[in-house]
Design an enzyme around this catalytic site. Structure first.
Site, mmCIF file in Angstrom:
data_model
loop_
_atom_site.group_PDB
_atom_site.id
_atom_site.type_symbol
_atom_site.label_atom_id
_atom_site.label_comp_id
_atom_site.label_asym_id
_atom_site.label_seq_id
_atom_site.Cartn_x
_atom_site.Cartn_y
_atom_site.Cartn_z
ATOM 1 N N CYS A 183 -5.132 9.556 -5.576
ATOM 2 C CA CYS A 183 -5.084 8.980 -6.932
ATOM 3 C C CYS A 183 -6.284 9.432 -7.764
ATOM 4 O O CYS A 183 -6.189 9.555 -8.976
ATOM 5 C CB CYS A 183 -5.014 7.469 -6.865
ATOM 6 N N THR A 219 1.811 3.922 -11.138
ATOM 7 C CA THR A 219 1.643 3.114 -12.347
ATOM 8 C C THR A 219 2.965 2.443 -12.722
ATOM 9 O O THR A 219 2.995 1.290 -13.157
ATOM 10 C CB THR A 219 1.120 4.007 -13.490
ATOM 11 N N GLN A 275 8.714 13.577 -2.548
ATOM 12 C CA GLN A 275 7.474 13.961 -3.233
ATOM 13 C C GLN A 275 7.446 15.462 -3.486
ATOM 14 O O GLN A 275 6.982 15.916 -4.525
ATOM 15 C CB GLN A 275 6.258 13.506 -2.413
ATOM 16 N N GLU A 291 -4.328 -0.891 -8.270
ATOM 17 C CA GLU A 291 -5.011 0.401 -8.202
ATOM 18 C C GLU A 291 -3.911 1.446 -8.316
ATOM 19 O O GLU A 291 -3.129 1.639 -7.394
ATOM 20 C CB GLU A 291 -5.783 0.505 -6.885
ATOM 21 N N ILE A 320 0.826 -1.219 0.000
ATOM 22 C CA ILE A 320 0.000 0.000 0.000
ATOM 23 C C ILE A 320 0.859 1.269 0.000
ATOM 24 O O ILE A 320 2.023 1.240 0.395
ATOM 25 C CB ILE A 320 -0.996 0.003 1.187
ATOM 26 N N PRO A 321 0.267 2.389 -0.418
ATOM 27 C CA PRO A 321 1.003 3.648 -0.522
ATOM 28 C C PRO A 321 0.870 4.508 0.737
ATOM 29 O O PRO A 321 0.250 4.103 1.724
ATOM 30 C CB PRO A 321 0.329 4.324 -1.700
ATOM 31 N N TRP A 322 1.384 5.728 0.644
ATOM 32 C CA TRP A 322 1.517 6.592 1.819
ATOM 33 C C TRP A 322 0.436 7.664 1.906
ATOM 34 O O TRP A 322 0.448 8.472 2.831
ATOM 35 C CB TRP A 322 2.886 7.252 1.818
ATOM 36 N N GLU A 327 0.466 12.512 -13.709
ATOM 37 C CA GLU A 327 0.015 12.647 -12.328
ATOM 38 C C GLU A 327 1.054 13.411 -11.521
ATOM 39 O O GLU A 327 2.214 13.003 -11.446
ATOM 40 C CB GLU A 327 -0.187 11.246 -11.732
ATOM 41 N N LYS A 380 2.298 -4.816 3.592
ATOM 42 C CA LYS A 380 3.440 -3.907 3.763
ATOM 43 C C LYS A 380 3.004 -2.458 3.547
ATOM 44 O O LYS A 380 2.629 -2.075 2.443
ATOM 45 C CB LYS A 380 4.553 -4.219 2.765
ATOM 46 N N PRO A 381 3.049 -1.635 4.598
ATOM 47 C CA PRO A 381 2.759 -0.208 4.413
ATOM 48 C C PRO A 381 3.923 0.489 3.712
ATOM 49 O O PRO A 381 5.003 -0.080 3.582
ATOM 50 C CB PRO A 381 2.592 0.309 5.842
ATOM 51 N N ALA A 382 3.698 1.732 3.285
ATOM 52 C CA ALA A 382 4.750 2.500 2.609
ATOM 53 C C ALA A 382 5.813 2.928 3.629
ATOM 54 O O ALA A 382 5.535 3.073 4.819
ATOM 55 C CB ALA A 382 4.153 3.714 1.919
HETATM 56 P P1 NAI Z 1 5.451 3.706 -5.184
HETATM 57 O O1 NAI Z 1 4.529 3.095 -6.163
HETATM 58 O O2 NAI Z 1 6.928 3.471 -5.343
HETATM 59 O O3 NAI Z 1 5.083 3.203 -3.708
HETATM 60 C C1 NAI Z 1 3.907 2.516 -3.352
HETATM 61 C C2 NAI Z 1 4.245 1.267 -2.548
HETATM 62 O O4 NAI Z 1 4.933 0.336 -3.379
HETATM 63 C C3 NAI Z 1 5.158 1.495 -1.347
HETATM 64 O O5 NAI Z 1 4.726 0.655 -0.300
HETATM 65 C C4 NAI Z 1 6.521 1.043 -1.866
HETATM 66 O O6 NAI Z 1 7.384 0.618 -0.842
HETATM 67 C C5 NAI Z 1 6.131 -0.116 -2.754
HETATM 68 N N1 NAI Z 1 7.093 -0.451 -3.813
HETATM 69 C C6 NAI Z 1 7.995 0.361 -4.426
HETATM 70 N N2 NAI Z 1 8.675 -0.325 -5.372
HETATM 71 C C7 NAI Z 1 8.190 -1.584 -5.367
HETATM 72 C C8 NAI Z 1 8.474 -2.770 -6.127
HETATM 73 N N3 NAI Z 1 9.398 -2.770 -7.098
HETATM 74 N N4 NAI Z 1 7.775 -3.892 -5.873
HETATM 75 C C9 NAI Z 1 6.820 -3.894 -4.917
HETATM 76 N N5 NAI Z 1 6.523 -2.836 -4.164
HETATM 77 C C10 NAI Z 1 7.179 -1.678 -4.379
HETATM 78 O O7 NAI Z 1 5.162 5.246 -5.148
HETATM 79 P P2 NAI Z 1 6.148 6.441 -4.711
HETATM 80 O O8 NAI Z 1 7.508 6.237 -5.314
HETATM 81 O O9 NAI Z 1 6.065 6.605 -3.267
HETATM 82 O O10 NAI Z 1 5.471 7.691 -5.422
HETATM 83 C C11 NAI Z 1 5.792 8.039 -6.749
HETATM 84 C C12 NAI Z 1 4.574 8.528 -7.502
HETATM 85 O O11 NAI Z 1 3.623 7.496 -7.566
HETATM 86 C C13 NAI Z 1 3.839 9.683 -6.861
HETATM 87 O O12 NAI Z 1 4.380 10.895 -7.217
HETATM 88 C C14 NAI Z 1 2.447 9.497 -7.398
HETATM 89 O O13 NAI Z 1 2.326 10.109 -8.654
HETATM 90 C C15 NAI Z 1 2.323 8.004 -7.566
HETATM 91 N N6 NAI Z 1 1.572 7.378 -6.466
HETATM 92 C C16 NAI Z 1 0.284 7.068 -6.695
HETATM 93 C C17 NAI Z 1 -0.486 6.522 -5.702
HETATM 94 C C18 NAI Z 1 -1.893 6.220 -5.949
HETATM 95 O O14 NAI Z 1 -2.614 5.916 -5.018
HETATM 96 N N7 NAI Z 1 -2.346 6.266 -7.168
HETATM 97 C C19 NAI Z 1 0.049 6.272 -4.362
HETATM 98 C C20 NAI Z 1 1.444 6.578 -4.230
HETATM 99 C C21 NAI Z 1 2.153 7.134 -5.254
#
Ligand code: NAI
Ligand code: MG
Length: 483
Positions: A295, A241, A342, A261, A161-163, A392, A187-189
């Site tokens: 999102c 994405t 961010q 998602e 999940i994300p933050w 985004e 796993k939380p962020a």
């Molecule tokens: P992220 O997608 O890297 O992080 C989300 C989760 O995925 C976190 O728990 C992270 O530890 C985990 N994660 C990261 N790399 C992974 C991998 N290779 N395999 C499995 N899990 C993994 O997002 P991040 O880097 O924090 O944010 C970057 C951009 O993503 C933001 O600027 C935003 O545009 C977008 N985002 C969109 C979200 C949504 O709800 N649509 C939520 C969070 C970020």
């Protein structure tokens, strides 16, 4: 409009000491707190002050393996065998304890992630409890959810999940998984682990059988280890994405079920017959709620040309009245940006927007000296092809575009790699139906925005992902249908 700015609200801070945060957290595996085999810990900060709040364990592959084995054991030994009615009681119990600890959870959510206490108190925490209540009710009624079919659990679900809504996303993931008889490794962020770890404590208090819910912390590598592990039957991911695509590639050719998602770039459309003041409020809420870390944020505003000047003027006026600052202050509208990283991403987009020729307007509010902050911002003179209209940003930044006809705005709204959500503002019910049925977005709000309910499915089209969370649809991602 002319707002009287000669007075301001006195501070009304929530009491930090009403929440307990340990100085260090281990991994929650098999119903117990366990030291990480990695022997490593990392810090989580308060993004409003840059102060360290706590340190949490960093799970490596061996820790992930241990958690998934514990979840398998919990599945085989307890959860799969338990009558559905009994499983439901445990989920109800989690919901009630969340309500009992609501104040503390809200404070921790705001401290760890930077969101205004008004939002964590009035939205995140109650919505998380509601989600558990809702799915608790389904646990013993799956034969009505899937009539004349036999729905069986998948086994062990790996959930990442994300933050942006840490506790709420944990609830969205865990509640339907448990209701359908699966066990979980969540796993939380890395920037917002604390409410998930509080939830681990709640799960312990609710006395769930060991291994049914395991909560482990770490960054991307830990998430990747969960995804790769042969012992998981299902991956549920919410996040960017970019990472969604990596995960989809990683599970290709395996038997793992997947729901994603991902991001969004929602079109929020105001027609010239709309109630303008109401629409302006909706647009403000649509983009500045949770600092725009949403999102489904209404980040692309389309205004019908004849009312564009009036709407933009009213938006700017309203932006001036938004209170930016201490997330724990009950008056605050916009809190801190979740992380330094961010903030850098958002600032990069502010540069890109100006370079592309758009006109930037930001509120004149003063920002605190320490911490990560961004003023509510909007861009006018934005081209459809501009990066700030296509990508985004995930911050308090609105891109404003205009249109003349219905066909034009449908074409523009659908011209996006994403398809998560959208909004339509008009006085006419028939127009709502005509427009929304031509839009490719999973959730469309009419004359409102950012409304959520556990009974209502949420999810996207195109690069916003697949699968639905919430409602009856949310059960489908966690069962195998036999017969
Ligand atoms: P992220 O997608 O890297 O992080 C989300 C989760 O995925 C976190 O728990 C992270 O530890 C985990 N994660 C990261 N790399 C992974 C991998 N290779 N395999 C499995 N899990 C993994 O997002 P991040 O880097 O924090 O944010 C970057 C951009 O993503 C933001 O600027 C935003 O545009 C977008 N985002 C969109 C979200 C949504 O709800 N649509 C939520 C969070 C970020
Ligand atoms: Mg933090």
């Amino acid at each position: 409009m002319n707002f009287d700015t000669s007075w301001s609200y006195a501070p009304a801070p929530e009491n930090k000491t009403a929440a307990t945060i340990n100085s260090q957290y281990d991994l929650f595996i098999g119903g117990q707190w366990q030291k990480p085999l990695s022997k490593k810990y990392f810090d989580t900060l308060n993004p409003a002050t840059e102060e360290k709040l706590s340190e949490v364990a960093e799970a490596n592959e061996a820790d992930v393996d241990k958690a998934i084995k514990a979840a398998r054991n919990g599945y085989e030994k307890w959860w799969k065998r338990m009558p559905a009615r009994e499983r439901g009681k445990y989920i109800f119990r989690i919901a009630r304890i969340i309500q009992e600890q609501a104040r503390e959870l809200a404070i921790i959510e705001s401290l760890d992630g930077g969101k205004p206490i008004r939002e964590s108190r009035d939205f995140d925490v109650p919505a998380a409890a509601n989600h558990f209540f809702y799915y608790a009710g389904w646990a013993d009624k799956l034969e009505y959810a899937f009539p004349n079919r036999q729905a069986s659990p998948l086994g062990v679900a790996g959930q990442i999940i994300p933050w942006n809504f840490p506790l709420l996303m944990a609830a969205w993931k865990i509640a339907p998984a448990l209701a359908t008889g699966n066990t979980v490794v969540l796993k939380p962020a890395e920037t917002t682990p604390l409410t998930a770890l509080k939830l681990a404590g709640i799960i312990q208090e609710a006395d769930l059988p060991p291994g049914v819910v395991n909560i482990i912390t770490g960054a991307g590598a830990t998430g990747a280890a969960i995804v790769k592990h042969p012992g998981v039957n299902k991956i549920a991911f919410t996040g960017s994405t970019e990472v969604g695509k990596i995960i989809q590639r990683s599970v290709a050719g395996t038997n793992k079920k997947l729901t994603l998602e991902l991001g969004g770039k929602a079109a929020n459309i105001i027609f010239d017959d709309a109630p303008i003041d109401q629409a302006v409020e909706g647009v403000i809420n649509g983009i500045y709620f949770n600092q725009g870390h949403v999102c489904c944020a209404g980040s692309r505003l389309y205004i019908q040309e004849s009312i564009a000047d009036e709407v933009i003027r009213k938006l700017k006026d309203r932006m001036e009245t938004l209170i930016v600052g201490d997330p724990l202050d009950k008056n605050t509208d916009i809190g801190a940006i979740n992380s330094k990283q961010q903030l850098e991403t958002i600032n990069e987009y502010l540069k890109i927007g100006r370079k592309e020729g758009a006109e930037m307007y930001e509120s004149s509010c003063r920002l605190p000296r320490k911490g990560f902050w961004c003023r509510p911002t909007l861009f006018t003179n934005v081209a459809q092809s501009s990066r700030i209209a296509q990508e985004e940003i995930f911050g308090p930044v609105l891109s404003v575009l205009t249109f003349r006809t219905d066909d034009e705005v449908i074409e523009k709204a659908n011209n996006s790699p994403y398809g998560l959500s959208a909004g339509v503002w008009t006085d006419k019910g028939s127009k709502i139906f005509n427009i929304t049925k031509r839009m490719r977005a999973g959730v469309i709000w009419a004359n409102t925005f950012n409304k959520f309910d556990p009974s209502s499915p949420f999810g996207g089209y195109k690069e916003s992902g697949f699968g639905r969370e919430g409602g009856l649809h949310g059960l489908r991602g966690y069962v195998e249908i036999k017969v």
